[in-house]
Structure formats: structure tokens, C-alpha cells
Motif scaffolding. Structure first.
Motif, PDB file in Angstrom:
ATOM      1  N   PRO A   1       0.792  -1.235   0.000  1.00  0.00           N
ATOM      2  CA  PRO A   1       0.000   0.000   0.000  1.00  0.00           C
ATOM      3  C   PRO A   1       0.822   1.282   0.000  1.00  0.00           C
ATOM      4  O   PRO A   1       0.361   2.311  -0.480  1.00  0.00           O
ATOM      5  N   GLN A   2       2.060   1.229   0.545  1.00  0.00           N
ATOM      6  CA  GLN A   2       2.853   2.457   0.591  1.00  0.00           C
ATOM      7  C   GLN A   2       3.180   2.965  -0.817  1.00  0.00           C
ATOM      8  O   GLN A   2       3.353   4.158  -1.025  1.00  0.00           O
TER       9      GLN A   2
ATOM     10  N   SER B   1      -8.979   4.032  -0.113  1.00  0.00           N
ATOM     11  CA  SER B   1      -8.258   3.512   1.035  1.00  0.00           C
ATOM     12  C   SER B   1      -6.825   3.148   0.659  1.00  0.00           C
ATOM     13  O   SER B   1      -6.566   2.622  -0.425  1.00  0.00           O
ATOM     14  N   SER B   2      -5.898   3.439   1.567  1.00  0.00           N
ATOM     15  CA  SER B   2      -4.512   3.010   1.382  1.00  0.00           C
ATOM     16  C   SER B   2      -4.122   2.027   2.490  1.00  0.00           C
ATOM     17  O   SER B   2      -2.945   1.882   2.820  1.00  0.00           O
ATOM     18  N   HIS B   3      -5.108   1.370   3.074  1.00  0.00           N
ATOM     19  CA  HIS B   3      -4.842   0.390   4.126  1.00  0.00           C
ATOM     20  C   HIS B   3      -4.300  -0.909   3.539  1.00  0.00           C
ATOM     21  O   HIS B   3      -4.575  -1.258   2.394  1.00  0.00           O
ATOM     22  N   ARG B   4      -3.569  -1.636   4.343  1.00  0.00           N
ATOM     23  CA  ARG B   4      -3.107  -2.956   3.917  1.00  0.00           C
ATOM     24  C   ARG B   4      -4.300  -3.907   3.817  1.00  0.00           C
ATOM     25  O   ARG B   4      -4.383  -4.713   2.916  1.00  0.00           O
ATOM     26  N   THR B   5      -5.189  -3.834   4.782  1.00  0.00           N
ATOM     27  CA  THR B   5      -6.440  -4.596   4.688  1.00  0.00           C
ATOM     28  C   THR B   5      -7.594  -3.758   5.211  1.00  0.00           C
ATOM     29  O   THR B   5      -7.440  -2.971   6.147  1.00  0.00           O
TER      30      THR B   5
ATOM     31  N   ASP C   1      -3.758  -0.789   8.837  1.00  0.00           N
ATOM     32  CA  ASP C   1      -3.349   0.335   7.998  1.00  0.00           C
ATOM     33  C   ASP C   1      -2.115  -0.053   7.184  1.00  0.00           C
ATOM     34  O   ASP C   1      -1.660  -1.198   7.211  1.00  0.00           O
ATOM     35  N   ALA C   2      -1.572   0.922   6.459  1.00  0.00           N
ATOM     36  CA  ALA C   2      -0.452   0.635   5.574  1.00  0.00           C
ATOM     37  C   ALA C   2       0.773   0.116   6.326  1.00  0.00           C
ATOM     38  O   ALA C   2       1.619  -0.575   5.755  1.00  0.00           O
ATOM     39  N   ASN C   3       0.870   0.456   7.597  1.00  0.00           N
ATOM     40  CA  ASN C   3       2.016   0.009   8.395  1.00  0.00           C
ATOM     41  C   ASN C   3       1.737  -1.280   9.167  1.00  0.00           C
ATOM     42  O   ASN C   3       2.587  -1.733   9.938  1.00  0.00           O
ATOM     43  N   GLY C   4       0.538  -1.801   8.974  1.00  0.00           N
ATOM     44  CA  GLY C   4       0.207  -3.067   9.633  1.00  0.00           C
ATOM     45  C   GLY C   4      -0.452  -2.920  10.983  1.00  0.00           C
ATOM     46  O   GLY C   4      -0.759  -3.927  11.635  1.00  0.00           O
ATOM     47  N   ALA C   5      -0.708  -1.700  11.420  1.00  0.00           N
ATOM     48  CA  ALA C   5      -1.358  -1.495  12.721  1.00  0.00           C
ATOM     49  C   ALA C   5      -2.864  -1.646  12.571  1.00  0.00           C
ATOM     50  O   ALA C   5      -3.436  -1.254  11.548  1.00  0.00           O
ATOM     51  N   ALA C   6      -3.500  -2.192  13.586  1.00  0.00           N
ATOM     52  CA  ALA C   6      -4.944  -2.414  13.535  1.00  0.00           C
ATOM     53  C   ALA C   6      -5.678  -1.073  13.400  1.00  0.00           C
ATOM     54  O   ALA C   6      -5.290  -0.067  13.991  1.00  0.00           O
TER      55      ALA C   6
END
Lengths: 266, 264
Positions: free
Chosen positions: B171-172, B184-188, B234-239
Motif C-alpha cells: 500500500p505504501q 483507502s490506502s490500508h493494507r487490509t 493500515d499501511a504500516n500493519g497497525a490495527a
């Protein structure tokens, strides 16, 4: 292209089966040719495109393009309603099964144009944005299903299949009172293979002729298409020269018509 | 007053349980009556399950426009797929009334995938997974033609359960592009929920054998979820729990199936 080839093969097989020599066609009881016309509400789906998303503050095309603002003379942009005309050929087999091929043309005739309020500076100033959406489709559905005759003069059909559909979608957005007036036009042409659900009722007013009422549901769209016709760079800081959109065939059609039956029995 | 989150789910569940209870009571209280009980399996299809077509289109137009304006970048659009559906049904017919309780599962064939690779960048592969489980309870009017040959038209309530997950592998790479276009730019992004709606059913039934019939059904359903919480990263993997969003289960299903009549 493989899908197109498959579709053509299926159509040829259907025609060959129906036109087969008598011994082969012994199971076919009736053929019917019908003509019909009707309406197609909410044609084209959202008609969302890249230019609308990036420049005109929308996320869902015609569904959220309408805005009002004091000082701007707006006119609601209604979802377009279309007229549909078509001709079909039905083959009834063993009294309870049918195949149907048809050719339909639908075009939006009402709605799809108006004026909305638009801002390009976060709401500091608003301008009138004239919008126009129009869509037309040509489709050839191949359907199969079940049919029941009752009361000696009424027949009901229910079935489904798929259609080869060709769509034409045009949009135009212009703002004359903007400090940098502009017009952005998009023209999209493409094909798809929507699914089709079909319910149809007929009343025989003679032994060969029947009046009919039909409900069809189409579900499908083209892939994403690029407007390769227009390169509008005047105004809007030269942006939005090309637009991108799909043509959505999803929606209902309601039609009335007349069918002529020929063959051993109807 | 707009029902709060959870109230609509409870009401839908309660309505369906009530319909199921009424269905059971109807059968149990009519021993020896002229009703017919049957069970069926069916298969069918729908287009754009859970109405994700517009979301997919928004990503596609942005990726395609970026690719055109940035030589050296590559993109592949996501498709809006057909979803096969598989289901079961229990039916009780009494005179010209048909009571039907169904259960069907629909999910797209294959995965919904696309990608965008910025020039001199890494590929960001987008993937969407989704399914829908629906339980309609229908009351229909039956037009009998002859024995076990019917046309029927009905309406009723439906209990829906949906699941939607969109993932991005990198996503980054496209965060600035997507965020600038409201995407959305989230990972999931992962959503799931239960809610109620209504449906209209039209169908026909034909005899195959003494106790076996063929059924063809067309169901139009209308439903929209309450705002569902995101269970994504999110893009950094945080919930992350935002954004909340609603989903539509509105759509049309066409089914063909077989029905077996029990002796009661």
C-alpha cells in the motif's frame, strides 16, 4: 475474443437445432416471433467516471452529482430512463421448455441532464456545472427456461441466460461562469456479457397471436474504457483531457408486445 | 428514530425466527391436512454480490488514469464478477399459499484482483474477497396448473450475513495516489455483519417424478447494512477500525433446483 467465439457458436447451434430436418426437430412443438417495446428505468447505472471523481467531487457518478448552493441556479439531474425495442424468436420444446434469442435496442430518452453546484477551491466559491449523461445499448440475449400453459390461453415463461451487449455512453460537463470556462466530453464504446433473468406472460387472443408482458433483469458491465475521442484541454488547468468509465448494463426492462406462433402446436 | 447498530440485526434475526416458528407451527398443527411439505436444493447465480462494483470501478478509473499519465507504470483493472449461489429450501404448501424458508450462499468465481506498478516502483496488488449468506422467509400465492405444477409469486423478509475484505500487497507504493482520490490506502479493510431486508420471489415448479419436482426461482432482494466497523490494518500493519461503512445486499438471484416432497 474466446467468449465472443463461444457466444457465436451457441447462437449457430440454436439456429441449426431449430432449423433441423423434420426427424431431428420432432421434439420442437412451436416457434414464435415477437416484437415488443417498453421502458428501461435507470439506464447506465451510476455512469461514474474518472473526470467526475477527480474534478467534480463525486464518488458515485450521477447518484451524487446533484448539489445545491445559494446563488447557483441548479436543475436536478435525474437518472435517465430509456425506451427499449426488440424482436425475439422463441422455440418451445415438449410444452415445458423454451429457448429464446432476441435483438434489443435501448436508448435513454428522459433525464440525464441538468445543472449542479460545484467548487474547485474547497467551498470558497461555487459555480454552475452543466451535466449531460446519455447511454444506448444493443444486445443479443440467449435464454433458456421453463414455460407453463394454463387456462388454454395463457402462457408463462421464466428463465435466464446471458447476452452479448454493446454499449454507447456519452457524458459532458461544462462550466461557463467559472473564471476559466471549460467543457469536458467523454465518449465510451464497449461490449460485455451481462447475465439475464427473464419472466414473461402471454395471453392468446387468437390461436396464433398473443399479447405479452415481459420483465427482464440484466446484470453486467463492460471492462473499464478510455475515451479516445475527445482531448479537452481548454480550461480546468488543462486537466481531465481523457476520461475513463465502464458501461453498466445492470438494470430492469419492462416491455409489452405481440407474438406470432407457428408450428405444430402452441 | 433510526435503529442503533445491532438493533437492526436483532430485529432481522427475530423476524426470521418468528417466520421459522410460524412455519413449524403451521406444519405441526395440521396433521392430516391437505398441505404438502418439501425440501429442495438449488443452484444459481447473481452479478456483483454485495454491490462492490462501484468500489471496484473507483479504483480502476484512478489506476488507469495514473497509468496513462505516467509512462512506465503498469496497471490491471479488477473485474466485477458473476457469483454462483448454492442453496437449500423448505416449503410448505397449503391450498393456494406457499410458505418457504431458504438458505443460500454466494461468492464470486475466482478472486477479484488487480494491480498497479508505479514507474520504477513495486507492484501493489489489490485483492477483494467477499461472500453473502442469505436466509429468506417467503409467503407466496400459488397458481396451480395441475398436480405439482405451479407458478407462484411471493414476498418476505431476509436475514443477510456478509463479509468483505480488500487487501493491498504494497500500500505504501500508491498511498498518495489513492488518498488523493478518496480511496483507502490500508493494507487490509475487512468488514462483516448481519442485517435484515426484504425480497420478492417469482417462480415455477414442474414434476419430474412422483415426489420430485424441478423449480425455477427469481429472487429480487433489497437490504442495506448498518455502518459496519473496519477490522483491518493500515499501511504500516497497525490495527484500524475506520472507516465505518455500509454495504448493500440489494440484487437479483436466479435459481434452478429440485424439490422432494415428503408424505405427511
Amino acid at each position: 475474443m474466446n467468449t465472443v467465439r463461444t457466444y457465436i457458436i451457441l447462437l449457430v447451434v440454436l439456429i441449426a437445432f431449430a432449423a433441423a430436418p423434420r426427424p431431428l426437430a420432432a421434439a420442437i412443438t412451436t416457434n414464435g416471433i415477437g416484437i415488443y417495446t417498453g421502458i428501461a428505468p435507470n439506464m447506465g447505472g451510476s455512469m461514474h467516471s474518472f473526470v467526475q471523481q477527480q474534478h467534480f467531487n463525486t464518488r458515485n457518478g450521477i447518484h451524487d452529482i446533484n448539489r445545491v448552493q445559494d446563488g447557483i441556479d441548479t436543475a436536478k439531474i435525474e437518472r435517465p430512463m430509456g425506451v427499449t425495442v426488440g424482436i425475439d424468436w422463441k422455440v418451445i420444446i415438449e410444452e415445458h421448455f423454451f429457448f429464446r434469442a432476441a435483438a434489443n435496442y435501448s436508448k435513454s430518452v428522459v433525464g440525464g441532464s441538468g445543472t449542479t453546484a460545484w467548487t474547485d477551491n474547497g467551498g470558497i466559491s461555487y459555480y454552475a456545472l452543466d451535466c449531460r449523461y446519455s447511454v444506448a445499448t444493443f444486445d443479443v440475449p440467449l435464454l433458456a427456461g421453463f414455460t407453463i400453459k394454463f387456462w388454454d390461453d395463457v402462457r408463462f415463461y421464466v428463465g435466464g441466460g446471458a447476452a452479448f451487449a454493446s454499449g454507447m455512453y456519452d457524458n459532458e460537463f461544462s462550466s461557463e461562469d467559472h473564471p476559466d470556462p471549460f467543457t469536458r466530453k467523454g465518449q465510451f464504446r464497449g461490449t460485455g456479457f451481462p447475465l439475464v433473468a427473464y419472466a414473461h406472460g402471454e395471453y392468446y387472443f387468437t390461436t396464433r397471436y398473443a399479447i405479452s408482458a415481459t420483465v427482464l433483469y440484466y446484470g453486467g458491465s463492460t471492462p473499464l474504457l478510455r475515451d479516445g475521442i475527445h482531448a479537452d484541454t481548454e480550461g480546468l488547468n488543462g486537466k481531465g483531457a481523457y476520461d475513463y468509465a465502464r458501461i453498466d448494463f445492470t438494470g430492469y426492462r419492462f416491455a409489452f408486445g405481440i407474438t406470432f406462433y407457428f408450428g405444430s402446436d402452441q | 428514530m433510526i435503529p442503533r447498530t445491532g438493533q437492526r440485526t436483532h430485529r432481522a434475526r427475530a423476524a426470521l425466527l418468528a417466520a421459522g416458528a410460524a412455519f413449524s407451527l403451521l406444519i405441526a398443527s395440521a396433521p392430516g391436512a391437505a398441505g404438502e411439505l418439501s425440501f429442495g436444493v438449488n443452484a444459481g447465480a447473481t452479478y456483483d454480490v454485495n454491490r462492490l462494483g462501484e468500489d471496484i470501478n473507483r479504483y480502476n478509473v484512478v489506476m488507469e488514469a495514473y497509468s496513462d499519465e505516467n509512462p512506465g507504470s503498469m496497471t490491471q483493472s479488477m473485474g466485477t464478477p458473476v457469483a454462483p449461489a448454492f442453496g437449500l429450501s423448505a416449503r410448505y404448501q397449503f391450498n393456494q399459499l406457499l410458505f418457504r424458508v431458504g438458505l443460500y450462499f454466494a461468492t464470486p468465481v475466482g478472486s477479484i484482483e488487480g494491480y498497479i506498478t508505479p514507474a520504477d516502483g513495486q507492484e501493489n496488488r489489490l485483492k477483494i474477497s467477499t461472500f453473502q449468506i442469505s436466509m429468506p422467509a417467503t409467503v407466496a400465492l400459488v397458481l396451480p396448473i395441475k398436480e405439482k405444477t405451479y407458478v407462484y409469486l411471493g414476498l418476505g423478509l431476509t436475514y443477510h450475513q456478509i463479509y468483505v475484505k480488500m487487501s493491498q500487497s504494497n500500500p505504501q507504493q500508491t498511498a498518495a495516489l489513492f488518498e488523493a482520490n478518496g480511496l483507502s490506502s490500508h493494507r487490509t479493510d475487512q468488514y462483516g455483519g448481519q442485517f435484515g431486508g426484504y425480497h420478492i420471489l417469482i417462480g415455477a415448479e414442474f414434476p419430474l417424478l412422483e415426489r420430485l419436482t424441478l423449480t425455477v426461482d427469481w429472487i429480487h432482494q433489497e437490504a442495506r447494512s448498518q455502518a459496519l466497523e473496519n477490522k483491518g490494518t493500515d499501511a504500516n500493519g497497525a490495527a484500524t477500525t475506520s472507516p465505518k461503512r455500509t454495504f448493500s445486499a440489494t440484487g437479483d438471484f436466479a435459481f434452478i433446483g429440485v424439490n422432494y416432497y415428503l408424505q405427511i
